[in-house]
Design a protein around this motif. Structure first.
Motif, mmCIF file in Angstrom:
data_model
loop_
_atom_site.group_PDB
_atom_site.id
_atom_site.type_symbol
_atom_site.label_atom_id
_atom_site.label_comp_id
_atom_site.label_asym_id
_atom_site.label_seq_id
_atom_site.Cartn_x
_atom_site.Cartn_y
_atom_site.Cartn_z
ATOM 1 N N PHE A 1 47.343 47.158 37.121
ATOM 2 C CA PHE A 1 45.988 47.529 37.539
ATOM 3 C C PHE A 1 45.885 47.538 39.058
ATOM 4 O O PHE A 1 45.404 48.501 39.665
ATOM 5 C CB PHE A 1 44.977 46.540 36.940
ATOM 6 C CG PHE A 1 43.602 46.630 37.539
ATOM 7 C CD1 PHE A 1 42.691 47.559 37.066
ATOM 8 C CD2 PHE A 1 43.235 45.795 38.586
ATOM 9 C CE1 PHE A 1 41.429 47.656 37.629
ATOM 10 C CE2 PHE A 1 41.969 45.890 39.154
ATOM 11 C CZ PHE A 1 41.073 46.821 38.677
ATOM 12 N N VAL A 2 46.339 46.449 39.689
ATOM 13 C CA VAL A 2 46.261 46.345 41.147
ATOM 14 C C VAL A 2 47.043 47.495 41.783
ATOM 15 O O VAL A 2 46.571 48.149 42.717
ATOM 16 C CB VAL A 2 46.803 44.989 41.630
ATOM 17 C CG1 VAL A 2 46.809 44.926 43.150
ATOM 18 C CG2 VAL A 2 45.975 43.851 41.052
ATOM 19 N N PHE A 3 48.204 47.784 41.215
ATOM 20 C CA PHE A 3 49.037 48.845 41.764
ATOM 21 C C PHE A 3 48.330 50.199 41.665
ATOM 22 O O PHE A 3 48.283 50.963 42.627
ATOM 23 C CB PHE A 3 50.371 48.882 41.008
ATOM 24 C CG PHE A 3 51.335 49.903 41.548
ATOM 25 C CD1 PHE A 3 52.028 49.678 42.725
ATOM 26 C CD2 PHE A 3 51.510 51.116 40.883
ATOM 27 C CE1 PHE A 3 52.887 50.630 43.225
ATOM 28 C CE2 PHE A 3 52.365 52.070 41.387
ATOM 29 C CZ PHE A 3 53.062 51.820 42.558
ATOM 30 N N LEU B 1 36.428 49.198 38.534
ATOM 31 C CA LEU B 1 36.966 48.469 39.679
ATOM 32 C C LEU B 1 37.116 46.988 39.360
ATOM 33 O O LEU B 1 37.842 46.277 40.017
ATOM 34 C CB LEU B 1 36.038 48.600 40.890
ATOM 35 C CG LEU B 1 35.712 50.011 41.338
ATOM 36 C CD1 LEU B 1 34.774 49.975 42.522
ATOM 37 C CD2 LEU B 1 36.982 50.757 41.691
ATOM 38 N N HIS B 2 36.392 46.543 38.344
ATOM 39 C CA HIS B 2 36.307 45.117 38.084
ATOM 40 C C HIS B 2 37.126 44.735 36.854
ATOM 41 O O HIS B 2 37.163 45.456 35.885
ATOM 42 C CB HIS B 2 34.839 44.735 37.869
ATOM 43 C CG HIS B 2 34.624 43.276 37.727
ATOM 44 N ND1 HIS B 2 34.439 42.676 36.515
ATOM 45 C CD2 HIS B 2 34.595 42.288 38.649
ATOM 46 C CE1 HIS B 2 34.292 41.374 36.700
ATOM 47 N NE2 HIS B 2 34.383 41.118 37.981
ATOM 48 N N VAL B 3 37.799 43.587 36.948
ATOM 49 C CA VAL B 3 38.520 43.062 35.794
ATOM 50 C C VAL B 3 37.820 41.791 35.361
ATOM 51 O O VAL B 3 37.773 40.812 36.102
ATOM 52 C CB VAL B 3 39.994 42.744 36.151
ATOM 53 C CG1 VAL B 3 40.694 42.137 34.939
ATOM 54 C CG2 VAL B 3 40.706 43.996 36.613
ATOM 55 N N VAL C 1 37.223 43.059 44.797
ATOM 56 C CA VAL C 1 36.353 43.802 43.891
ATOM 57 C C VAL C 1 36.748 43.560 42.437
ATOM 58 O O VAL C 1 35.899 43.539 41.547
ATOM 59 C CB VAL C 1 36.366 45.299 44.240
ATOM 60 C CG1 VAL C 1 35.461 46.077 43.301
ATOM 61 C CG2 VAL C 1 35.904 45.489 45.666
ATOM 62 N N ALA C 2 38.040 43.337 42.189
ATOM 63 C CA ALA C 2 38.474 43.106 40.812
ATOM 64 C C ALA C 2 37.958 41.776 40.286
ATOM 65 O O ALA C 2 37.771 41.610 39.087
ATOM 66 C CB ALA C 2 39.998 43.157 40.732
ATOM 67 N N THR C 3 37.722 40.816 41.186
ATOM 68 C CA THR C 3 37.307 39.497 40.709
ATOM 69 C C THR C 3 35.820 39.234 40.936
ATOM 70 O O THR C 3 35.335 38.170 40.577
ATOM 71 C CB THR C 3 38.092 38.381 41.429
ATOM 72 O OG1 THR C 3 37.866 38.495 42.838
ATOM 73 C CG2 THR C 3 39.570 38.471 41.149
ATOM 74 N N GLU D 1 44.797 36.067 37.688
ATOM 75 C CA GLU D 1 45.162 36.625 36.374
ATOM 76 C C GLU D 1 44.875 38.117 36.302
ATOM 77 O O GLU D 1 44.414 38.631 35.283
ATOM 78 C CB GLU D 1 44.433 35.868 35.252
ATOM 79 C CG GLU D 1 44.864 34.421 35.151
ATOM 80 C CD GLU D 1 43.842 33.529 34.445
ATOM 81 O OE1 GLU D 1 42.948 34.081 33.786
ATOM 82 O OE2 GLU D 1 43.934 32.301 34.575
ATOM 83 N N LEU D 2 45.125 38.827 37.418
ATOM 84 C CA LEU D 2 44.932 40.278 37.415
ATOM 85 C C LEU D 2 46.236 40.942 36.994
ATOM 86 O O LEU D 2 47.300 40.549 37.459
ATOM 87 C CB LEU D 2 44.551 40.768 38.821
ATOM 88 C CG LEU D 2 43.247 40.243 39.400
ATOM 89 C CD1 LEU D 2 43.082 40.744 40.833
ATOM 90 C CD2 LEU D 2 42.072 40.689 38.549
#
Lengths: 331, 254, 254
Positions: B67-69, B9-11, B127-129, B62-63
């Motif tokens: 990935f987000v999609f 879930l995390h980048v 959650v990604a950040t 910078e995601l």
């Protein structure tokens, strides 16, 4: 189901947040007061267990599936207050971290999945576990029925919310009968899984089942519900699902206030004839059946059956897609 | 249901969005979604602005958009429901591409799609950040009751442990030909769920003993580090405040 | 064993214990460890090793007999003190590491005993340093390898600065490299160590003295190499040397 943002109107979502928050605060206060500190890790593990089991779809019919809600399980294992806390945590974490269920729909989702399920399952469980013979089999039957009842109750919550503030103007009667009907079936799975989990714990550590406290059940009591009891439980669940469709579907009406009228008229059977019925199935009557009520009921059954089948097909496709997307087979 | 692999879930990154204090990001995300949901569905221009801001934050963080999609696919079931709405909805009907659809259903579908997508997007960005333990710490600092965050902490800690046990059970069942398609085949599933539960309960007991061994007395210790600075609050809350302004304008204008 | 010195770091006197279902697990266990001593506790499955360990810091209460830590008897009035002074490292590291990050997990113990601020930072850093895991501080425990988990579990106990460290089967589920790293960590510890294990070469390498527990009693107490070389004693207690191991080679020079 996890309601997303924008599904139910903002005022109704905010309105639902009040009872949800109130119940959660009350549950937290009660749980903290009566807390054996042992319960915190157990509640966390119960929540993790429910979360993980929600990934385990169980079959309903023709390859489509439902998944556990877990309210009854949490209540029987942890007691009603900690049960509400545990399921609320599951719902909140799903919304916040997994984008599963909307942020502004949190109130609705906590209400439907934690408060209503525990609120229905716990009294049913307590009542039945006292009425039935107080042995392990009695506790299991009580768990099964309580867990079953919690699922259509949760669906009723959803149907009412949709009726008050739902998007898209789908007839509330149709939503009601389809949702509650489907969930009366899904509830059978909930009942069986809940009873299996409770039974497994009772068999080794009866002291860990909060709901069995005071029933004097020991680990060497290994009675289980008979096949007849299991069979009649499943049959009763199916019968209720069909009955819901037969008795409620006739009131399905494209006019959005259909359910309101049903609610105003307490006598279900009387209103059937004089209710202005119209809709996709030609006045909800079926040609060749003279009795208007039976005709309407049969038409309702067919109509809801079609909706039901279409819905399940949709859900089936989506679930297959999501499972592939998110649960890699191995790692 | 939701994925079991929390770390996907995390980048990992060092963007300004990654570095913000978690409590600030949680509040900004919640406020943004509330603003979006409060926007009347007819104000198409307002949703364009909301979407623009969300996309701006994604690129600022910078995601990768792919990935987000992919993560946003979680809302697919509701997209499916939304697509069905124009056909199930009541009220006056209009003709679109030769098909009669409900106007109310069409608006409902748009409402769910627009708000649901923006809401899911905001949560995915959070959650990604932000590492999940950080989010819990943020909630602690926002004075969310300690009991709630403690239970959530245990839950998150053991999801993967339980999920891999469950996966092993399922593999064992599947390798012996179990493929349940009907309700009356639910038995083995229920039984394996029961066994898994006992294992998790026993683990709960051992965890409790491990906690007692290290002086646990019923309350989780306060382990707090830095608090969010005023500038962080100002920087992060600018976005949701704009969202609220837009929503307000849309409400007044409709 | 009857002549235990008063300065023993931990002393067990005539300890009896039965589970609620009536199974008698401990039947008069007696042992004493000198300060700074490293002792192995050997014995077959079901001998009562884990049950004994859970008595050493008062998680379980004996039906007869007592445990004394230094001069303090383990009873309800001294539970917290005893738990600070006797650190248990559990068999399954997943049970021991329940916090969202390694740092918070190591801080859990000392924070429960009121350590905070810089002192807490220092304790956690020192404990992680001691097990060579300083670089793992911000990682969630479920991302660690088996060997890393085991070393972090030891750090969680070290951070409480205990006098006695008890490890339950620390080499189970470790690969050879992880086992080697663990041996290095343990050999550097200056505290009194009780090592519960099936791993005879590991015991022989690290512990000059061993106890054998069987049927709920200590049936042998002596130099590790001597016990392992006694074929009759070994067979009677379901212990078996790995192929090619010659314990007499570990005999200290006379």
């Amino acid at each position: 189901m996890h309601i997303p943002d924008g599904f139910i109107s903002a005022p109704v979502s905010a309105g639902a947040a009040l009872p949800a928050l109130g119940s959660l605060v009350a549950a937290l206060a009660r749980a903290s007061r009566t807390l054996k500190e042992r319960l915190v890790p157990f509640a966390g593990l119960t929540a993790a267990f429910i979360f993980v089991l929600q990934m385990l779809n169980f079959p309903v019919a023709a390859g489509t599936s439902g998944h556990l809600i877990g309210g009854a399980l949490a209540a029987i294992l942890l007691g009603p207050w900690m049960g509400i806390v545990a399921v609320s945590v599951v719902v909140i974490v799903q919304a916040l971290l997994f984008a599963d269920g909307g942020i502004t729909a949190l109130g609705l989702n906590v209400l439907n999945m934690a408060v209503i399920t525990v609120g229905v399952a716990w009294p049913v469980f307590r009542l039945l576990s006292r009425l039935l013979p107080q042995r392990s089999a009695g506790v299991l039957i009580a768990s099964m029925v309580a867990a079953w009842a919690s699922v259509p109750a949760s669906a009723i919550g959803f149907a009412i919310e949709y009726w008050i503030g739902g998007q898209g103007g789908v007839d509330p009667g149709l939503v009601f009968s389809a949702m509650v009907g489907v969930h009366a079936l899904i509830g059978i799975g909930e009942g069986l899984i809940t009873a299996a989990a409770i039974g497994a714990v009772l068999a080794v550590r009866p002291d860990l089942v909060a709901g069995a406290e005071g029933l004097g059940i020991s680990a060497d009591d290994t009675t289980t519900p008979s096949r007849v009891a299991l069979g009649s439980f499943v049959a009763a669940g199916v019968a209720v699902a069909v009955a819901l469709v037969v008795f409620v579907a006739p009131f399905a009406n494209p006019n959005p206030d259909g359910l309101e009228r049903v609610a105003e008229n307490t006598g279900f059977l009387d209103t059937a004839q004089d209710h202005p019925i119209g809709g996709p199935l030609a006045d909800y009557g079926v040609a060749g059946i003279d009795n208007p009520w039976i005709g309407t009921a049969v038409a309702g059954l067919i109509g809801t059956g079609i909706t039901f089948a279409a819905g399940m097909l949709l859900v089936g496709i989506v679930r297959r897609f999501r499972q592939r997307e998110q649960v890699p087979a191995s790692r | 249901m939701s994925g079991t692999h929390l770390h996907v879930l995390h980048v990992h990154g060092h963007s300004p969005v990654h570095r913000l204090a978690p409590e600030v990001k949680v509040v900004a995300m919640l406020a943004f979604v509330v603003g979006v949901v409060a926007t009347p569905r007819e104000a198409l221009w307002a949703f364009a602005i909301h979407a623009f801001f969300l996309v701006a934050v994604i690129s600022f963080a910078e995601l990768p958009f792919g990935f987000v999609f992919r993560r946003m696919m979680i809302e697919v079931p509701f997209v499916a429901f939304a697509v069905a709405l124009p056909f199930l909805g009541g009220g006056p009907r209009i003709e679109v591409a030769g098909v009669l659809v409900s106007l109310e259903g069409l608006w409902g579908a748009w409402n769910i799609l627009a708000k649901g997508t923006l809401g899911v997007g905001a949560s995915v960005v959070l959650v990604a950040t932000t590492e999940i333990p950080e989010i819990l710490r943020g909630l602690d600092r926002l004075r969310v009751p300690r009991l709630l965050t403690s239970v959530a902490g245990f839950m998150i800690r053991y999801i993967e442990v339980l999920a891999s046990e469950l996966r092993r059970t399922r593999t064992a069942m599947a390798s012996r030909g179990h493929d349940a398609r009907w309700l009356w085949q639910v038995g083995p599933l229920a039984a394996s769920a029961g066994a898994l539960f006992v294992r998790s309960y026993e683990r709960g007991e051992r965890v409790y003993q491990a906690m007692l061994s290290r002086g646990y007395d019923g309350t989780m210790p306060q382990l707090d580090e830095r608090r969010a600075r005023g500038t962080e609050w100002a920087a992060a809350l600018g976005l949701p405040l704009t969202t609220w302004m837009v929503a307000l304008l849309a409400i007044v204008g409709s | 064993m009857s002549t235990v010195s008063r300065a023993a770091a931990i002393r067990v006197e005539d300890l009896w214990f039965a589970y609620p279902d009536g199974t008698e697990v401990l039947r008069g266990v007696a042992l004493a460890l000198e300060p700074g001593e490293r002792v192995a506790l050997l014995g077959p499955n079901g001998a009562g090793k884990t049950t004994l360990v859970l008595h050493l810091n008062g998680i379980l209460t004996p039906s007869r007999g007592r445990v004394v830590v230094g001069e303090t008897t383990v009873d309800d009035a001294h539970l917290r003190e005893v738990r600070r002074r006797v650190g248990l490292v559990f068999q399954d590291a997943d049970d021991q590491l329940f916090m969202p990050t390694v740092w918070r997990d190591v801080a859990f113990g000392p924070a429960n005993f009121g350590v905070e601020g810089e002192e807490l930072e220092h304790r956690v850093a020192a404990a992680l340093q001691a097990v060579g895991a300083a670089h793992l501080a911000q990682r969630p425990p479920h991302h660690l390898s088996g060997g890393e988990k085991r070393r972090v579990a030891i750090a969680t106990v070290l951070a409480m600065e205990p006098e006695v460290i008890v490890l339950d089967e620390p080499t189970s589920s470790l690969d050879p490299a992880g086992r080697r790293e663990l041996a290095d960590v343990l050999s550097r510890l200056t505290q009194t160590v009780l090592l519960v294990t099936h791993d005879l070469p590991f015991a022989l390498e690290l512990c000059p003295r061993s106890l054998i527990l069987n049927h709920g009693r200590v049936v042998a107490d002596g130099a590790t190499w001597e016990l392992l070389a006694d074929a009759e004693l070994m067979a009677a207690n379901r212990l078996e040397l790995p192929f090619g191991l010659d314990p007499t080679r570990a005999r200290p020079p006379a």
